[in-house]
Design a protein around this motif. Structure first.
Motif, short mmCIF file in Angstrom:
data_model
loop_
_atom_site.label_atom_id
_atom_site.label_comp_id
_atom_site.label_asym_id
_atom_site.label_seq_id
_atom_site.Cartn_x
_atom_site.Cartn_y
_atom_site.Cartn_z
N SER A 145 40.07 46.53 49.96
CA SER A 145 40.31 46.12 48.58
C SER A 145 40.90 47.27 47.78
O SER A 145 40.57 48.43 47.99
CB SER A 145 38.99 45.68 47.95
N ILE A 146 41.79 46.96 46.84
CA ILE A 146 42.37 47.96 45.96
C ILE A 146 42.05 47.55 44.53
O ILE A 146 42.92 47.38 43.68
CB ILE A 146 43.89 48.07 46.18
N ALA A 147 40.78 47.34 44.27
CA ALA A 147 40.34 46.80 42.99
C ALA A 147 40.54 47.78 41.84
O ALA A 147 40.42 49.00 42.01
CB ALA A 147 38.86 46.43 43.09
N ASN A 148 40.85 47.22 40.70
CA ASN A 148 40.98 47.97 39.46
C ASN A 148 40.63 47.06 38.30
O ASN A 148 40.73 45.84 38.41
CB ASN A 148 42.42 48.47 39.26
N ALA B 144 39.82 42.41 35.61
CA ALA B 144 39.59 43.05 36.92
C ALA B 144 40.36 42.28 37.99
O ALA B 144 40.41 41.05 37.96
CB ALA B 144 38.11 43.07 37.24
N VAL B 145 40.95 43.02 38.91
CA VAL B 145 41.68 42.42 40.03
C VAL B 145 41.24 43.15 41.29
O VAL B 145 41.40 44.36 41.39
CB VAL B 145 43.20 42.56 39.83
N GLU B 146 40.67 42.42 42.23
CA GLU B 146 40.20 43.05 43.46
C GLU B 146 41.33 43.24 44.47
O GLU B 146 41.41 44.26 45.15
CB GLU B 146 39.08 42.22 44.09
N TYR B 147 42.21 42.26 44.56
CA TYR B 147 43.33 42.34 45.49
C TYR B 147 44.62 42.13 44.70
O TYR B 147 45.04 40.99 44.47
CB TYR B 147 43.20 41.28 46.59
N PRO B 148 45.27 43.20 44.27
CA PRO B 148 46.49 43.06 43.47
C PRO B 148 47.65 42.50 44.28
O PRO B 148 47.63 42.53 45.52
CB PRO B 148 46.78 44.49 43.01
#
Length: 101
Positions: A20-23, A39-43
């Motif tokens: 995951s590249i969450a931000n 929030a986005v876990e998988y952009p």
């Protein structure tokens, strides 16, 4: 600006099954108001969203070509890039030559 680590997201990034590249982002204004936290876990662009991302990437590629090259040259590049076997068989110098204005 303040950056705060979410330890679960760090673990998920290192987990080979997730990667995951969450931000998340939230803006706080001087008057005390705020935006919603997003929030986005998988952009877009992550391998789990490839099907969603590839058409957007192709559209961006076409737009970029249109800004630089005439239609005939754009079509030659798009045609070659859309044919994996032909692209793989194309010598590098011939591929690069397609991008000379």
């Amino acid at each position: 600006m303040t950056c705060v680590e979410n330890r679960q997201w760090s673990r998920d990034y290192l987990d080979p099954a997730k990667r995951s590249i969450a931000n998340a982002l939230q803006v706080f204004f001087n008057d005390g108001s705020t935006t919603d936290r997003v929030a986005v876990e998988y952009p877009l662009g992550h391998r789990r969203r490839r099907r969603e991302g590839v058409p957007l990437l192709e559209a961006k590629f076409r737009t970029t070509l249109a800004r630089r090259f005439p239609p005939k040259q754009q079509q030659a590049i798009i045609s070659l890039c859309g044919d994996p076997r032909r692209l793989e068989a194309t010598p590098v110098n011939e591929f690069v030559d397609l991008f000379v204005a």
